[in-house]
Design a protein around this motif. Structure first.
Motif: not given
Length: 574
Positions: A72, A77, A81, A133, A137, A253
Motif C-alpha cells: 500500500i 492513492e 485511483r 482502494i 487507503y 477521496s
C-alpha cells in the motif's frame, strides 16, 4: 473474440442478458464484465475466466489476497485511483498490482514510475479494485489528534464560519468527525450514529442494515462533536431542547457524498445521526434492484401505462426511494414530462423536474401535487402519501390521465388496501385508480469471498419440502465482510396487480383473506417466498428469511382479521 461472445459460447449468459448488459454499459460507462456481475447474470470467477482466455493474462480476486502494508505504501492513492490499480504485495523489488486494464501501457508506465520498482500485473474486476482502494487507503483506527492527522475529506458547507467556543475541543472534534465520515464511507455505511450516554459517547455505523461499533469516547467529547455536526449542517448550536434537521456535502477521496443530519435531545445530551447518500455509488436501474424476472416484467408493464397509481410500500430503510428513482430513470427514456414532489430531494435525476416540500412555507405534498397538475405532466412522483388530502389529490391526478408513483408505510401489499380504506378512501376510487401495489424489503447478500456450503437446520426443513437435496450457503466470515459473512443487500418484492377480479372484491369490501387468495391466483408471491427463492439461488441465508420476513398468515387468521377490518369499517360508516 469479444468478452460477450466468449460468455455466450460457454453458455454463461443468454443473448437477451448480453443485450441488456451492453445497453447498461453504454449508460454507465463501466466495463462490460463488471456490469454483467452487477446485474447478477453470472459470477466474478466466470468473468475472470473468460477475460483470462481473451487477454492471456493471469487473473485474481482482490478480496482473496492478504494485502500488505508495504505494498500500500509503495503506490500512492492518487495513482491507484487514476488507473484503477491496487497493490497486492511486494516481493523484493517487484510490486504485484491488480488492474482492470492490464494492457494499458501508459498506465503501466505511470505505476512503475510512481512505485519506483518493477511491476507484475494481475487482471481483476474493476468493482473489487475500487472497493479495496476505498478500504485500505484509509486508517482503520480512530485518529491521534495531531496537526498532520487530517482525513482526506473536504467539507462543503455555507455555515462553516460558525465556531465552537472551546478551540482545543473544536480541533479534536473536527478531525474526529472527518475521520469517522471517511471510515463510514470506506465501509459502505448508510448511517452514522453519535449516541451520548452517562459517561461516554458511543459511535456506531449501519452497514447493510446492521450496526457496527466504531468507538466509545469520553463523555466530555460529546458536546464538541455534536456542535461540530450541527455547524456543518447549518443548525442552531445554541438550541438543545428541540430536534433539528440539516444537510451538508463532503468530498471523501473523490467521492461526493450528501449527508442528511438530524439531532434528538435525550436525557444525556443530543443524539446526532448522519445519513450518507453517495451520488455516484447508486445506479438507478431496475435490473439491479433484485426483482425476480416475473416481478420485473409485471412491474414494467404497469409503470409504462398511461394512467393510474402505483404504490411502493415498506418500512423506513427498505429501499422504496431507490425503486422509485430506478423507475423514473427508465421512464425518462420515453421522453415524457416527469415531475416530482419530495421531502427532501435525495438525488438529482437528469431529465426529471424535481421539487421539494417546505413545511415552514406551507408547501406540502398536497399543495405541490396540485401545482404539478398545472404543469402538463405525464408522470408524477409523490415522495410519500401521508394524509387523506394528498391521497385524494393523487387519485384525482390518476383519473385525469396521469401516471402517479408514490410510497406508503405498510407491512405488505394486501395490507396496503386496508390502510387506504382506513385513511378514508372509498373502495370504488381505489378500484378505479390503483394499478399495482409493490411491497419490498432489503436482505443481506452472502459475502462472495467467504461463501461456503452449509447444512439446512432440521427446524427449517419444512420451508423446502420440494428441495430437500438443494445446497445451501452461508458466509464463513473474512476480512472483506469484517467477519459478518454478508456484503451488500438485495431487494425482495411482493407485487400485487389490481385486476378485474380484485376490483370486484374491493367493491364488495372483501376480507384480506379473499384478497390474498385472488392475488395469489394471479401470480403474486409473498415476501417470504421471494426471500426463500434467493436462498435456493445461494444469494442469502435462512437466517435472513426469518429476520426480514414474516410467515404467511393462515386462512383462519385472515378471515378473523378481515372480519375485524369489516367491523371497524362498519363502525366508521355508522
Amino acid at each position: 473474440m469479444t468478452l460477450g461472445r466468449i460468455l455466450l459460447e460457454r453458455s454463461v449468459i443468454t443473448e437477451t442478458q448480453l443485450e441488456t448488459a451492453i445497453a447498461q454499459q453504454k449508460r454507465s460507462g463501466e466495463r462490460l464484465g463488471q456490469v454483467i456481475v452487477d446485474l447478477g447474470y453470472t459470477t466474478a470467477d466466470n468473468i475472470l475466466g473468460a477475460l483470462r482466455d481473451q487477454l492471456n493474462v493471469a487473473t485474481t480476486r482482490v478480496n482473496a489476497n492478504t494485502v500488505s502494508a508495504e505494498a500500500i505504501q509503495a503506490l500512492p492513492e492518487k495513482v491507484a485511483r487514476k488507473h484503477t490499480a491496487f497493490p497486492l504485495m511486494k516481493k523484493g523489488t517487484t510490486l504485484v498490482v491488480a488492474m482492470a486494464t492490464p494492457k494499458d501501457l501508459s498506465a503501466l508506465g505511470d505505476i512503475k514510475f510512481a512505485a519506483g520498482c518493477e511491476i507484475q500485473i494481475l487482471l481483476a474486476l474493476e468493482g473489487e479494485i475500487n472497493a479495496a482502494i476505498d478500504r485500505y487507503y484509509h486508517d482503520e483506527s480512530l485518529p491521534a489528534f495531531s496537526d498532520d492527522s487530517a482525513a482526506d475529506v473536504v467539507i462543503e458547507s455555507a455555515a462553516l464560519q460558525r465556531a465552537v467556543k472551546d478551540e482545543a475541543a473544536e480541533r479534536s472534534a473536527v478531525r474526529l468527525v472527518e475521520r469517522i465520515i471517511a471510515r463510514a464511507a470506506a465501509e459502505g455505511a448508510s448511517d452514522i450514529h453519535f449516541e451520548p450516554g452517562v459517561d461516554h459517547l458511543r459511535v456506531r455505523i449501519r452497514v447493510d442494515g446492521m450496526f457496527r461499533g466504531v468507538a466509545q469516547l469520553v463523555s466530555t467529547m460529546a458536546p464538541s462533536v455534536t456542535a461540530r455536526v450541527k455547524v456543518l449542517a447549518g443548525m442552531d448550536i445554541a438550541e438543545h431542547r428541540i430536534p433539528q434537521d440539516g444537510r451538508f456535502s463532503a468530498l471523501v477521496s473523490n467521492r461526493h457524498l450528501d449527508l442528511r443530519c438530524s439531532t434528538y435531545p435525550t436525557v444525556y445530551g443530543e443524539k446526532a445521526v448522519l445519513r450518507l447518500l453517495d451520488r455516484a455509488g447508486l445506479q438507478f436501474h431496475l435490473n439491479r434492484l433484485g426483482m425476480s424476472p416475473h416481478v420485473l416484467d409485471r412491474y414494467r408493464d404497469v409503470v409504462h401505462q398511461a394512467e393510474g397509481i402505483v404504490l411502493i410500500t415498506g418500512p423506513t430503510g427498505s429501499g422504496k426511494t431507490t425503486t422509485l428513482y430506478g423507475t423514473l430513470a427508465e421512464l425518462v427514456e420515453t421522453g415524457k414530462n416527469i415531475m416530482t414532489i419530495e421531502n427532501p430531494v435525495e438525488y438529482a435525476l437528469a431529465g426529471v423536474n424535481q421539487g421539494q416540500t417546505n413545511d415552514k412555507a406551507g408547501f406540502t405534498f398536497a399543495k405541490g401535487l396540485r401545482a404539478i397538475l398545472r404543469q402538463d405532466p405525464d408522470v408524477i412522483m409523490v415522495g410519500e402519501i401521508r394524509d387523506l388530502e394528498t391521497l385524494e389529490t393523487a387519485i384525482e391526478a390518476s383519473l385525469t390521465g396521469h401516471m402517479v408513483l408514490s410510497t406508503l408505510h405498510t407491512n405488505g401489499a394486501v395490507a396496503t388496501v386496508t390502510r387506504l380504506t382506513e385513511m378514508g378512501l372509498e373502495p370504488y376510487l381505489l378500484a378505479s385508480s390503483v394499478r399495482a401495489i409493490v411491497a419490498q424489503r432489503l436482505v443481506r447478500r452472502i459475502c462472495p469471498t467467504c461463501r461456503v456450503e452449509t447444512t439446512m437446520p432440521t427446524g427449517l426443513r419444512h420451508f423446502f419440502r420440494d428441495n430437500a437435496d438443494t445446497t445451501f450457503y452461508r458466509g464463513a466470515g473474512c476480512d472483506d465482510c469484517r467477519g459478518t459473512g454478508f456484503k451488500g443487500r438485495i431487494g425482495i418484492y411482493e407485487h400485487l396487480d389490481v385486476t378485474a377480479d380484485m376490483c370486484e372484491l374491493l367493491l364488495e369490501r372483501a376480507s384480506e383473506a379473499k384478497l390474498v387468495e385472488a392475488a395469489r391466483a394471479h401470480g403474486m408471491r409473498t415476501l417470504r417466498e421471494e426471500c426463500l427463492a434467493l436462498v435456493l439461488d445461494g444469494q442469502t441465508t435462512l437466517e435472513e428469511v426469518l429476520r426480514v420476513t414474516r410467515a404467511h398468515t393462515s386462512s383462519t387468521e385472515h378471515k378473523r382479521n378481515g372480519t375485524e377490518s369489516d367491523r371497524r369499517h362498519d363502525r366508521r360508516q355508522n
